[in-house]
Write an enzyme that holds these catalytic residues in place. Structure first.
Site, PDB file in Angstrom:
ATOM      1  N   LYS A 163       2.706  11.296  -3.148  1.00  0.00           N
ATOM      2  CA  LYS A 163       1.672  10.655  -3.952  1.00  0.00           C
ATOM      3  C   LYS A 163       0.764  11.681  -4.641  1.00  0.00           C
ATOM      4  O   LYS A 163       0.229  11.430  -5.713  1.00  0.00           O
ATOM      5  CB  LYS A 163       0.836   9.745  -3.050  1.00  0.00           C
ATOM      6  CG  LYS A 163      -0.130   8.826  -3.777  1.00  0.00           C
ATOM      7  CD  LYS A 163      -0.769   7.893  -2.777  1.00  0.00           C
ATOM      8  CE  LYS A 163      -1.745   6.918  -3.426  1.00  0.00           C
ATOM      9  NZ  LYS A 163      -2.315   6.017  -2.409  1.00  0.00           N
TER      10      LYS A 163
ATOM     11  N   ASP B  44       0.876  -1.165   0.000  1.00  0.00           N
ATOM     12  CA  ASP B  44       0.000   0.000   0.000  1.00  0.00           C
ATOM     13  C   ASP B  44       0.916   1.218   0.000  1.00  0.00           C
ATOM     14  O   ASP B  44       1.537   1.539   1.007  1.00  0.00           O
ATOM     15  CB  ASP B  44      -0.886  -0.029   1.254  1.00  0.00           C
ATOM     16  CG  ASP B  44      -1.745   1.236   1.392  1.00  0.00           C
ATOM     17  OD1 ASP B  44      -1.670   2.114   0.500  1.00  0.00           O
ATOM     18  OD2 ASP B  44      -2.477   1.332   2.389  1.00  0.00           O
TER      19      ASP B  44
ATOM     20  N   ASP C 235     -13.213   5.186   1.169  1.00  0.00           N
ATOM     21  CA  ASP C 235     -11.769   5.205   1.421  1.00  0.00           C
ATOM     22  C   ASP C 235     -11.258   6.642   1.398  1.00  0.00           C
ATOM     23  O   ASP C 235     -11.093   7.232   0.329  1.00  0.00           O
ATOM     24  CB  ASP C 235     -11.076   4.350   0.344  1.00  0.00           C
ATOM     25  CG  ASP C 235      -9.555   4.319   0.511  1.00  0.00           C
ATOM     26  OD1 ASP C 235      -9.025   4.995   1.413  1.00  0.00           O
ATOM     27  OD2 ASP C 235      -8.899   3.607  -0.277  1.00  0.00           O
TER      28      ASP C 235
ATOM     29  N   GLU D 122      -7.363   0.440  -4.433  1.00  0.00           N
ATOM     30  CA  GLU D 122      -7.371   0.336  -2.968  1.00  0.00           C
ATOM     31  C   GLU D 122      -8.710  -0.147  -2.392  1.00  0.00           C
ATOM     32  O   GLU D 122      -8.723  -1.041  -1.546  1.00  0.00           O
ATOM     33  CB  GLU D 122      -6.962   1.687  -2.360  1.00  0.00           C
ATOM     34  CG  GLU D 122      -5.463   1.932  -2.539  1.00  0.00           C
ATOM     35  CD  GLU D 122      -5.035   3.386  -2.427  1.00  0.00           C
ATOM     36  OE1 GLU D 122      -5.856   4.220  -1.997  1.00  0.00           O
ATOM     37  OE2 GLU D 122      -3.876   3.694  -2.778  1.00  0.00           O
TER      38      GLU D 122
END
Lengths: 175, 620
Positions: B87, B25, B208, B186
């Site tokens: 990210k 992850d 999420d 994800e």
């Protein structure tokens, strides 16, 4: 269009408009279980690419078979009489009048109930047109079948527009 | 061996040793690595027992770098050389970065391909390199814990990541020397972790909210098949924005318009700590530039309420796209550290009319799901029924006349997918056509993400409208796009794998790989050579077995001779030490054997369903 892939064959179904949509799902899962690229993750690149293509075919077939207008178009393509949706027009005046009337109603509709009513009306048209298409197809009346498909396409697009309108209305409520 | 599996999918191949595969992850705030050991998925700690690796990299003038906790500790003392939340920059262009720039304390240099580079003490670093540095640490952690080299990894990305962001992530894996088994969304990973845990069936929603991205996915679970019905979200909305909202609130009161990089980092750290304190407390106290601040929970909730609403709007759209109502949802799974914020839990519970599930640690659930899929993909569970059917998050299309987007593949289409559309020339004698590939939902090209441009040349000169240009899009199981164009009358072809405008050019990746080879021990070349040889060997074994079984039935003499010749070339290349030559030979052999593989696949399909009744299929 001699190289149109036969989606009915892929799903091991008879080539016909009438079809139990609920039956597609288990077949679809079965096929993807065997041919999805994840099943070949440890294999060489050529196998993986072939699996990607095969899984894409299965997805395309599933999408075309479960939606009546796409299914009707696929049947005509397989029969060698593909419909060009964009260029041709519908000549049935009753249908054109009804369609104009529905469009006007859509423009004026400003609450959920009106929109839901229109959506149901269009769905009813679509269902009836589907029954008509099944007859046209069985009788190999290609020009009539193509005409019916165009009407179905119109109703499908109309339902999509109603849905978009419903979505806008719903979002406004919360803004 | 390999190809025989196609004809007899029920049978497993010869037993082999357990392959070391992990799930990673790669998060905005923290990253994790997990693996399946003795049938159980668990995250792997570092030598100090910490599972979470802060996604922070600090660069030093001598080229050294520190990743994780020590780097995070230096974020405010050395803000320009310490890269946080990289990210958010992945796969983004200079313009996107400038838009985020006011909130990011970094200096940027424009890269050649429109790629933003971060200026650090160790030189210019692309977001892909920074991510690769994080991945390298996780890879080393996993190899140390598992005692061997990794076979491969599944790396997760937000479902709402576009093509460019996915490609950038894939490039980072390559740069870190990780064989990528799959990019996995994800929320789908979280569903796997929960689904297999609880043997749940029915329709589920995964909410999420991470540090920098928000995703909502609606999935149907049925007998091990995870079918994503719709996905939506915002790839620039997350817990970081809560920190920024608090920081803005502070700046409004101090009147300090332009804090320097160090102050900015201090302020954001204080804001983040305040946010965390408000998870349990009613007020948070903190100091900034000599002043004391008290933030009440209600005030904080006012600040972030618009952000929470934005997530609910995406939820509404995802439900509509999936064709389900909130009451049809059996369970809502919470993923991501930001779902610890009480207001978020309340809003989500209110929207779906049920308490969300939080039984698996929201920080770990994604890595755990990824590890489970990695285990299956590596071939450790040949009898597994698990299958993930994902979708593309944003429509893909082409620019047409008038700067409008013509959608070729609508959003929420199940992948892999291949679709084509015909276009024609609009001028007499036109011999070239420019193809502009875009991603997005808006009608105007200017509002969509530009992915690539290329030109189809050599169209035979005809009157306007007579040429038939067939543009085909193919999206693979990683969500990555390949576009090809062909004039169907003449067969003139042009094909590209989309390298998004903001991604790294192939040469960039090759150069960086070279550099990292030079930096590291010499055995990296040996490793690359060994990997190529393994690939080549696998291909040869598979083809030998296939040819023995049905080569004569499915190939004519010419095709067979072509494959034989390419196999011979590969064998010769593998006797030497030239990595590039082996790679080229594998590629060449793959190209000539591909139609054969497709034919075998088709033969397999006919066998798969023929002779089986529907009730048999359903019973599986």
């Amino acid at each position: 269009m001699s190289n149109t892939p036969d989606y009915f064959q892929l799903f091991n179904l008879p080539r016909a408009f009438e079809l139990e949509v609920a039956e597609l799902m288990p077949r679809y899962r079965e096929l993807q279980r065997q041919f999805h690229p994840d099943r070949f993750a440890a294999e060489p690149a050529d196998i993986q690419r072939a699996a990607v293509q095969k899984a894409a075919d299965i997805n395309a077939a599933f999408a075309a078979l479960k939606e009546p207008v796409a299914r009707a178009r696929h049947l005509l393509a397989l029969a060698g009489h593909p419909v060009n949706i964009e260029s041709a027009t519908v000549s049935d005046t009753d249908f054109l009048m009804a369609q104009m009337d529905m469009r006007e109603q859509l423009e004026e509709a400003d609450d959920e109930a009106q929109l839901a009513g229109l959506r149901e009306e269009a769905q009813e048209w679509l269902d009836n047109l589907g029954r008509e298409f099944a007859i046209d197809y069985r009788e190999s009346d290609w020009s009539e079948a193509a005409d019916t498909v165009r009407k179905m396409q119109f109703m499908l697009r109309f339902i999509e527009e109603v849905r978009e309108q419903e979505a806008r209305l719903e979002d406004q409520e919360f803004d | 061996m390999a190809l025989l599996q196609i004809a007899e999918p029920g049978q497993s191949t010869a037993p082999h040793q357990h392959r070391l595969a992990v799930g990673i992850d790669l998060g905005t705030t923290n990253s994790l690595v997990a693996t399946v050991q003795s049938g159980k998925a668990k995250t792997l700690p570092d030598s100090a027992g910490r599972h979470l690796l802060p996604s922070v990299v600090r660069y030093f003038p001598d080229g050294e770098r520190r990743v994780g906790t020590p780097a995070k500790a230096a974020a405010s003392s050395d803000p320009l050389n310490t890269i946080v939340s990289v990210k958010r920059l992945m796969g983004r262009g200079i313009a996107d970065v400038k838009r985020l720039g006011s909130e990011l304390p970094y200096r940027f240099a424009g890269g050649e391909a429109g790629m933003p580079y971060l200026i650090t003490a160790a030189g210019q670093k692309s977001p892909v390199q920074v991510s690769a540095d994080i991945l390298s640490v996780l890879r080393a952690r996993a190899e140390a814990a598992l005692g061997g080299e990794l076979t491969g990894a599944v790396i997760t990305v937000p479902a709402y990541f576009d093509e460019a962001q996915r490609q950038a992530t894939k490039d980072a894996a390559q740069l870190a020397g990780i064989k990528l088994l799959r990019l996995l969304n994800e929320p789908t990973a979280a569903a796997v972790a929960y689904g297999l845990d609880q043997a749940a069936e029915g329709v589920h929603a995964i909410y999420d909210l991470g540090g920098g991205t928000f995703d909502i996915s609606v999935l149907r679970l049925h007998k091990g098949v995870f079918e994503v019905l719709a996905t939506g979200g915002d790839s620039a909305l997350g817990g970081d924005d809560f920190d920024h909202a608090i920081a803005q609130w502070v700046l409004l009161q101090t009147g300090a318009a332009n804090p320097d990089a160090q102050q900015q980092r201090e302020l954001l750290d204080a804001a983040c700590a305040a946010k965390e304190a408000l998870t349990t407390g009613d007020t948070a106290r903190f100091a900034f530039s000599g002043r004391e601040f008290v933030l009440a929970k209600t005030e904080f909730e006012n600040l972030i309420a618009p952000l929470a609403e934005r997530t609910l709007k995406a939820c509404r759209r995802a439900l509509r796209d999936a064709g389900v109502k909130a009451e049809d949802i059996q369970d809502v799974v919470m993923v991501g550290g930001s779902t610890r914020v009480p207001l978020i839990r309340e809003k989500v519970a209110g929207f779906f009319g049920r308490e969300p599930l939080t039984s698996i640690d929201p920080d770990k659930v994604v890595a755990i799901g990824a590890a489970i899929q990695a285990d299956v993909l590596a071939g450790n569970k040949p009898e597994s029924d698990m299958l993930l059917l994902d979708v593309i998050p944003l429509s893909l299309g082409l620019e047409t006349m008038g700067g409008l987007l013509e959608k070729i593949i609508p959003r929420n289409t199940t992948i892999p997918v291949a679709m084509a559309q015909e276009f024609t020339t609009f001028k007499d004698g036109q011999t070239a056509m420019s193809i502009h590939v875009l991603q997005g939902e808006r009608e105007l090209v200017a509002d969509c993400r530009s992915l690539a441009r290329f030109e189809l040349q050599g169209i035979p000169p005809l009157v306007a409208g007579a040429a038939r240009i067939r543009v085909a899009f193919q999206v693979d199981a990683d969500g990555l796009l390949n576009v090809s164009a062909e004039e169907t009358g003449s067969g003139v072809k042009s094909e590209i794998t989309v390298k998004p405008s903001y991604g790294l050019a192939d040469e960039d990746v090759a150069r960086m790989l070279r550099e990292s080879f030079q930096q590291a021990e010499a055995d990296k070349h040996v490793r690359a050579l060994a990997e190529e040889k393994v690939d080549g060997e696998r291909l040869l074994v598979a083809l030998d077995a296939a040819l023995a079984s049905d080569g004569d039935a499915l190939l004519d003499a010419g095709e067979k001779a072509q494959i034989d010749a390419a196999m011979q070339e590969l064998r010769e290349a593998m006797a030497g030490h030239d990595v590039m030559l082996i790679r080229a030979s594998v590629k060449a052999l793959n190209a000539v054997s591909e139609p054969y593989a497709a034919r075998r696949m088709n033969a397999g399909v006919q066998q798969a369903l023929s002779g089986r009744r529907l009730d048999e299929i359903e019973r599986d």
